[in-house]
Design a protein around this motif. Sequence first.
Motif, PDB file in Angstrom:
ATOM      1  N   ILE A 153     -64.824  24.683   3.415  1.00  0.00           N
ATOM      2  CA  ILE A 153     -65.643  23.689   4.503  1.00  0.00           C
ATOM      3  C   ILE A 153     -65.109  22.832   5.111  1.00  0.00           C
ATOM      4  N   SER A 154     -65.487  23.023   6.496  1.00  0.00           N
ATOM      5  CA  SER A 154     -64.768  22.632   7.659  1.00  0.00           C
ATOM      6  C   SER A 154     -64.656  20.754   8.127  1.00  0.00           C
ATOM      7  N   VAL A 155     -63.962  20.441   8.290  1.00  0.00           N
ATOM      8  CA  VAL A 155     -64.003  18.669   8.487  1.00  0.00           C
ATOM      9  C   VAL A 155     -63.779  18.444   9.790  1.00  0.00           C
ATOM     10  N   ILE A 156     -64.692  17.665  10.235  1.00  0.00           N
ATOM     11  CA  ILE A 156     -64.475  16.803  12.018  1.00  0.00           C
ATOM     12  C   ILE A 156     -64.193  15.335  11.837  1.00  0.00           C
ATOM     13  N   GLY A 157     -63.625  14.232  12.738  1.00  0.00           N
ATOM     14  CA  GLY A 157     -63.057  13.497  12.541  1.00  0.00           C
ATOM     15  C   GLY A 157     -63.990  12.895  14.182  1.00  0.00           C
ATOM     16  N   PHE A 158     -63.221  12.107  13.950  1.00  0.00           N
ATOM     17  CA  PHE A 158     -63.599  11.070  15.507  1.00  0.00           C
ATOM     18  C   PHE A 158     -62.502  10.112  16.015  1.00  0.00           C
ATOM     19  N   ASP A 159     -61.963   9.584  16.961  1.00  0.00           N
ATOM     20  CA  ASP A 159     -61.086   8.730  18.009  1.00  0.00           C
ATOM     21  C   ASP A 159     -59.993   9.539  17.832  1.00  0.00           C
ATOM     22  N   SER A 160     -59.339  10.705  17.157  1.00  0.00           N
ATOM     23  CA  SER A 160     -58.380  11.857  17.269  1.00  0.00           C
ATOM     24  C   SER A 160     -57.050  10.976  17.525  1.00  0.00           C
ATOM     25  N   SER A 161     -56.843  10.089  16.444  1.00  0.00           N
ATOM     26  CA  SER A 161     -55.809   9.316  16.247  1.00  0.00           C
ATOM     27  C   SER A 161     -54.252  10.628  16.180  1.00  0.00           C
ATOM     28  N   TRP A 162     -53.218   9.573  16.067  1.00  0.00           N
ATOM     29  CA  TRP A 162     -52.095   9.764  16.102  1.00  0.00           C
ATOM     30  C   TRP A 162     -51.836  10.232  14.677  1.00  0.00           C
ATOM     31  N   PHE A 163     -53.191  10.262  13.226  1.00  0.00           N
ATOM     32  CA  PHE A 163     -53.381  10.067  12.423  1.00  0.00           C
ATOM     33  C   PHE A 163     -53.567  11.401  12.334  1.00  0.00           C
ATOM     34  N   CYS A 164     -54.328  11.944  13.171  1.00  0.00           N
ATOM     35  CA  CYS A 164     -54.650  13.381  13.387  1.00  0.00           C
ATOM     36  C   CYS A 164     -53.412  14.492  12.471  1.00  0.00           C
ATOM     37  N   LEU A 173     -61.877   7.635   7.778  1.00  0.00           N
ATOM     38  CA  LEU A 173     -63.168   8.438   6.535  1.00  0.00           C
ATOM     39  C   LEU A 173     -62.578  10.424   6.561  1.00  0.00           C
ATOM     40  N   ALA A 174     -62.625  11.224   7.244  1.00  0.00           N
ATOM     41  CA  ALA A 174     -62.209  12.057   7.437  1.00  0.00           C
ATOM     42  C   ALA A 174     -60.794  12.411   6.894  1.00  0.00           C
ATOM     43  N   GLY A 175     -60.110  11.953   7.369  1.00  0.00           N
ATOM     44  CA  GLY A 175     -59.087  11.919   6.435  1.00  0.00           C
ATOM     45  C   GLY A 175     -58.751  11.640   4.832  1.00  0.00           C
ATOM     46  N   ALA A 176     -59.749  10.563   4.441  1.00  0.00           N
ATOM     47  CA  ALA A 176     -60.633  10.597   2.875  1.00  0.00           C
ATOM     48  C   ALA A 176     -60.615  11.560   2.150  1.00  0.00           C
ATOM     49  N   VAL A 177     -61.712  11.866   3.350  1.00  0.00           N
ATOM     50  CA  VAL A 177     -62.161  13.275   2.846  1.00  0.00           C
ATOM     51  C   VAL A 177     -60.830  14.342   2.993  1.00  0.00           C
ATOM     52  N   ARG A 221     -54.274  19.874   9.579  1.00  0.00           N
ATOM     53  CA  ARG A 221     -54.279  19.104  11.037  1.00  0.00           C
ATOM     54  C   ARG A 221     -55.911  18.514  11.116  1.00  0.00           C
ATOM     55  N   LEU A 222     -56.093  17.428  11.280  1.00  0.00           N
ATOM     56  CA  LEU A 222     -57.779  17.717  11.777  1.00  0.00           C
ATOM     57  C   LEU A 222     -57.982  17.408  13.479  1.00  0.00           C
ATOM     58  N   THR A 223     -59.368  18.410  13.190  1.00  0.00           N
ATOM     59  CA  THR A 223     -59.825  18.513  14.365  1.00  0.00           C
ATOM     60  C   THR A 223     -60.672  17.436  14.977  1.00  0.00           C
ATOM     61  N   SER A 224     -60.849  16.673  15.684  1.00  0.00           N
ATOM     62  CA  SER A 224     -61.199  15.598  16.056  1.00  0.00           C
ATOM     63  C   SER A 224     -62.032  14.821  17.683  1.00  0.00           C
ATOM     64  N   VAL A 225     -62.885  14.069  17.103  1.00  0.00           N
ATOM     65  CA  VAL A 225     -63.561  13.786  18.744  1.00  0.00           C
ATOM     66  C   VAL A 225     -62.215  12.610  19.517  1.00  0.00           C
ATOM     67  N   ASN A 226     -61.911  13.431  20.969  1.00  0.00           N
ATOM     68  CA  ASN A 226     -60.769  12.166  20.888  1.00  0.00           C
ATOM     69  C   ASN A 226     -62.089  10.958  22.385  1.00  0.00           C
ATOM     70  N   GLN A 227     -61.332   9.541  21.457  1.00  0.00           N
ATOM     71  CA  GLN A 227     -62.653   8.514  21.796  1.00  0.00           C
ATOM     72  C   GLN A 227     -61.284   7.922  22.361  1.00  0.00           C
ATOM     73  N   PRO A 228     -60.829   7.563  23.339  1.00  0.00           N
ATOM     74  CA  PRO A 228     -59.424   6.586  23.713  1.00  0.00           C
ATOM     75  C   PRO A 228     -60.290   5.307  24.021  1.00  0.00           C
ATOM     76  N   VAL A 229     -59.918   4.781  22.478  1.00  0.00           N
ATOM     77  CA  VAL A 229     -59.781   3.556  22.016  1.00  0.00           C
ATOM     78  C   VAL A 229     -59.144   2.135  22.614  1.00  0.00           C
ATOM     79  N   ASP A 249     -56.455  21.862  12.819  1.00  0.00           N
ATOM     80  CA  ASP A 249     -56.608  23.419  11.822  1.00  0.00           C
ATOM     81  C   ASP A 249     -57.647  23.143  10.927  1.00  0.00           C
ATOM     82  N   SER A 250     -58.386  22.202  11.042  1.00  0.00           N
ATOM     83  CA  SER A 250     -59.604  21.374   9.211  1.00  0.00           C
ATOM     84  C   SER A 250     -61.070  22.306   9.669  1.00  0.00           C
ATOM     85  N   THR A 251     -60.888  23.225  11.266  1.00  0.00           N
ATOM     86  CA  THR A 251     -61.720  23.797  11.091  1.00  0.00           C
ATOM     87  C   THR A 251     -62.211  25.600  11.710  1.00  0.00           C
TER      88      THR A 251
END
Length: 348
Positions: free
Chosen positions: A270-281, A251-255, A287-295, A335-337
């Motif tokens: 605007i600052s944007v944060i994702g959730f998962d911190s996958s390679w996609f970030c 969703l963050a990538g789409a945003v 580049r997406l700041t993201s919560v690092n969830q070990p999916v 870099d997104s925050t």
Amino acid sequence: MKVTLKDVAEAAGVSPMAVSVVLHGTGGKKVTVSEEKAEHIRRVAAQLRYRPNTLARSLRSKQTGAIAVVFQHFGRLSPERPYRTQILNGVAEALFPNEYTLSLCPRMMRDENGASIGDGRFDGILWCRPDFTEGSVDAIRGASVPIVLMHAPPGSILGVPTFCADNESAMRRVIAHLLPLGHERIAFVIDPISVSSVEGQARALALSAAADRAGLPEPEVLILAEDHSILSRYSKNDRPHSALICFSDELAGAVLASCEQLGVKVPGHISVIGFDSSWFCERTNPRLTSVNQPVERMAFEAASHLISLIQSQRDGNVPNTPVSSVYDCGLDVRDSTGPASQTQIPRF
């Protein structure tokens, strides 16, 4: 014609039970076969190109060798949707060495009465990102096969194991990152499908609690459908928020993509944060700041636990206390925050 077990027995000059013991491991202690005769049976079976009837074996053993991985809304695999790939990688790593088949079942939990849960097609079910209905909860409680939940808080359904992120500590880390940057007005962004999931609700509540603890206003929940035109307001001086916390990296990538199209600067406006911190970030712009969830690790451990439950049930040793694993999550700052814009609405 298909070669049968009886054909092998006649060609080898032994009983069908002896063939079953050697080739299928069935028959128990009733029949003993010497190693010399066993090798003879294997050689004859290979010459005849005998292939066991898997369906018949499943009916006899009451084991299918298949595990269902349930996504209520699977969509398609793509680089922009890393979560599903991470789940499947982790599950496959657990299942395949143990000779289990992986089946994807996106519609199973949509059944109003949950009739397809435990109807004999699968030995166990791993359900990802559930949104509980009365019918599915009742079906899970009465299921004849083991069920493990991913991304549901401990105790979501009494007696059912859960594997999920520590959303509370994750959101506290998000707020701790944003506060020194001057962010006070934030929003939680979620899609219409995830908003009804247990995980979506848990994350929204966790962000609300973290904001309250820091003395910030209640975060607004933005349900972002396919039309992202509402994001255009963040290019104006009266933008209502300085940071958007998204339910997922997808969703963050789409945003981020929509902000670029609408002339919204990230992180300038605007600052944007994702959730998962996958390679996609690492591939998004910025580049997406993201919560690092070990999916992937969560999926592996959830699937491994499901296998252990299946084997325990087969042996009549079902554990009394369900496992509930909660995973600590860090925050990967990219870099997104950045600092909060000075042109947002007045502070509260």
